[in-house]
Design a protein around this motif. Sequence first.
Motif, PDB file in Angstrom:
ATOM      1  N   MET A 269       0.834  -1.193   0.000  1.00  0.00           N
ATOM      2  CA  MET A 269       0.000   0.000   0.000  1.00  0.00           C
ATOM      3  C   MET A 269       0.872   1.246   0.000  1.00  0.00           C
ATOM      4  N   LEU A 270       0.588   2.120  -0.947  1.00  0.00           N
ATOM      5  CA  LEU A 270       1.230   3.423  -0.995  1.00  0.00           C
ATOM      6  C   LEU A 270       0.297   4.465  -0.388  1.00  0.00           C
ATOM      7  N   SER A 271       0.894   5.430   0.288  1.00  0.00           N
ATOM      8  CA  SER A 271       0.123   6.533   0.861  1.00  0.00           C
ATOM      9  C   SER A 271       0.697   7.849   0.366  1.00  0.00           C
ATOM     10  N   CYS A 272      -0.162   8.858   0.317  1.00  0.00           N
ATOM     11  CA  CYS A 272       0.270  10.182  -0.121  1.00  0.00           C
ATOM     12  C   CYS A 272      -0.481  11.220   0.674  1.00  0.00           C
ATOM     13  N   VAL A 273       0.269  12.078   1.332  1.00  0.00           N
ATOM     14  CA  VAL A 273      -0.319  13.149   2.133  1.00  0.00           C
ATOM     15  C   VAL A 273      -0.082  14.485   1.427  1.00  0.00           C
TER      16      VAL A 273
ATOM     17  N   VAL B   8      -3.852  -2.660 -14.476  1.00  0.00           N
ATOM     18  CA  VAL B   8      -3.948  -2.800 -13.017  1.00  0.00           C
ATOM     19  C   VAL B   8      -5.379  -3.046 -12.548  1.00  0.00           C
ATOM     20  N   LYS B   9      -6.325  -3.033 -13.457  1.00  0.00           N
ATOM     21  CA  LYS B   9      -7.722  -3.251 -13.068  1.00  0.00           C
ATOM     22  C   LYS B   9      -7.872  -4.604 -12.385  1.00  0.00           C
ATOM     23  N   GLY B  10      -8.588  -4.585 -11.270  1.00  0.00           N
ATOM     24  CA  GLY B  10      -8.805  -5.808 -10.508  1.00  0.00           C
ATOM     25  C   GLY B  10      -7.688  -6.119  -9.529  1.00  0.00           C
ATOM     26  N   ARG B  11      -6.566  -5.393  -9.629  1.00  0.00           N
ATOM     27  CA  ARG B  11      -5.438  -5.633  -8.721  1.00  0.00           C
ATOM     28  C   ARG B  11      -5.144  -4.426  -7.824  1.00  0.00           C
ATOM     29  N   PHE B  12      -5.321  -3.230  -8.356  1.00  0.00           N
ATOM     30  CA  PHE B  12      -5.021  -2.007  -7.610  1.00  0.00           C
ATOM     31  C   PHE B  12      -6.327  -1.314  -7.222  1.00  0.00           C
ATOM     32  N   THR B  13      -6.293  -0.651  -6.079  1.00  0.00           N
ATOM     33  CA  THR B  13      -7.448   0.137  -5.619  1.00  0.00           C
ATOM     34  C   THR B  13      -6.970   1.478  -5.100  1.00  0.00           C
ATOM     35  N   ILE B  14      -7.541   2.537  -5.649  1.00  0.00           N
ATOM     36  CA  ILE B  14      -7.237   3.878  -5.168  1.00  0.00           C
ATOM     37  C   ILE B  14      -8.374   4.321  -4.244  1.00  0.00           C
ATOM     38  N   SER B  15      -7.991   4.991  -3.160  1.00  0.00           N
ATOM     39  CA  SER B  15      -8.995   5.497  -2.223  1.00  0.00           C
ATOM     40  C   SER B  15      -8.445   6.753  -1.571  1.00  0.00           C
ATOM     41  N   ARG B  16      -9.314   7.474  -0.897  1.00  0.00           N
ATOM     42  CA  ARG B  16      -8.862   8.693  -0.229  1.00  0.00           C
ATOM     43  C   ARG B  16      -9.610   8.868   1.077  1.00  0.00           C
ATOM     44  N   ASP B  17      -8.935   9.521   2.000  1.00  0.00           N
ATOM     45  CA  ASP B  17      -9.533   9.895   3.279  1.00  0.00           C
ATOM     46  C   ASP B  17      -9.359  11.403   3.408  1.00  0.00           C
TER      47      ASP B  17
ATOM     48  N   ALA C 119     -10.433  13.439   5.522  1.00  0.00           N
ATOM     49  CA  ALA C 119     -10.181  13.903   6.880  1.00  0.00           C
ATOM     50  C   ALA C 119      -8.696  13.811   7.238  1.00  0.00           C
ATOM     51  N   LYS C 120      -7.983  12.931   6.532  1.00  0.00           N
ATOM     52  CA  LYS C 120      -6.555  12.741   6.806  1.00  0.00           C
ATOM     53  C   LYS C 120      -5.666  13.322   5.711  1.00  0.00           C
ATOM     54  N   ASN C 121      -6.269  14.011   4.740  1.00  0.00           N
ATOM     55  CA  ASN C 121      -5.505  14.606   3.625  1.00  0.00           C
ATOM     56  C   ASN C 121      -4.661  13.558   2.902  1.00  0.00           C
ATOM     57  N   THR C 122      -5.186  12.361   2.781  1.00  0.00           N
ATOM     58  CA  THR C 122      -4.391  11.243   2.294  1.00  0.00           C
ATOM     59  C   THR C 122      -5.111  10.475   1.194  1.00  0.00           C
ATOM     60  N   VAL C 123      -4.341  10.083   0.192  1.00  0.00           N
ATOM     61  CA  VAL C 123      -4.814   9.176  -0.837  1.00  0.00           C
ATOM     62  C   VAL C 123      -3.955   7.914  -0.778  1.00  0.00           C
ATOM     63  N   TYR C 124      -4.582   6.792  -1.065  1.00  0.00           N
ATOM     64  CA  TYR C 124      -3.910   5.496  -0.969  1.00  0.00           C
ATOM     65  C   TYR C 124      -3.946   4.774  -2.312  1.00  0.00           C
ATOM     66  N   LEU C 125      -2.981   3.898  -2.487  1.00  0.00           N
ATOM     67  CA  LEU C 125      -3.013   2.980  -3.619  1.00  0.00           C
ATOM     68  C   LEU C 125      -2.692   1.601  -3.075  1.00  0.00           C
TER      69      LEU C 125
ATOM     70  N   TYR D  31       6.720   5.284  -8.283  1.00  0.00           N
ATOM     71  CA  TYR D  31       5.320   5.701  -8.237  1.00  0.00           C
ATOM     72  C   TYR D  31       5.233   7.120  -7.682  1.00  0.00           C
ATOM     73  N   TYR D  32       4.513   7.958  -8.417  1.00  0.00           N
ATOM     74  CA  TYR D  32       4.366   9.360  -8.051  1.00  0.00           C
ATOM     75  C   TYR D  32       2.908   9.666  -7.745  1.00  0.00           C
ATOM     76  N   CYS D  33       2.720  10.464  -6.722  1.00  0.00           N
ATOM     77  CA  CYS D  33       1.400  10.966  -6.378  1.00  0.00           C
ATOM     78  C   CYS D  33       1.226  12.346  -7.011  1.00  0.00           C
ATOM     79  N   ASN D  34       0.043  12.597  -7.517  1.00  0.00           N
ATOM     80  CA  ASN D  34      -0.250  13.872  -8.158  1.00  0.00           C
ATOM     81  C   ASN D  34      -1.526  14.450  -7.574  1.00  0.00           C
ATOM     82  N   ALA D  35      -1.462  15.750  -7.273  1.00  0.00           N
ATOM     83  CA  ALA D  35      -2.641  16.481  -6.802  1.00  0.00           C
ATOM     84  C   ALA D  35      -2.958  17.560  -7.819  1.00  0.00           C
ATOM     85  N   ALA D  36      -4.202  17.635  -8.226  1.00  0.00           N
ATOM     86  CA  ALA D  36      -4.605  18.590  -9.247  1.00  0.00           C
ATOM     87  C   ALA D  36      -5.728  19.480  -8.737  1.00  0.00           C
TER      88      ALA D  36
END
Length: 120
Positions: A19-23, A68-77, A79-85, A98-103
Amino acid sequence: QVQVEESGGGLVQAGDSVMLSCVVSGRRTFDKYAMGWFRQVPGKEREERECVATINYSGDTTYYTDSVKGRFTISRDNAKNTVYLQMNNLKPEDTAVYYCNAAAEGRFYWGQGTQVTVSS
């Protein structure tokens, strides 16, 4: 100033999960950013980064590249300013930085990247 910071990654074996995290921190609230995970393999330029997954502001719309379909899941919280992979059933071809991008408002912010290496 917007800061994007990834964590997670490392050296794993094929079939493992990571699991990757990005704040994100900055002047906007986190729910103003659409978020994405990209990856770059050696020999490819920054502009050739592959978009792996994206998620919209509220988290109810996602996109995945076919490989990556069926293997990877992206989600975000928001309240924690965080996105996960969540990456399951990893394959050697998933090896990349792996790079996190905020737009937001037409601007794009990148993290420094985190290496994921999958051994066969």
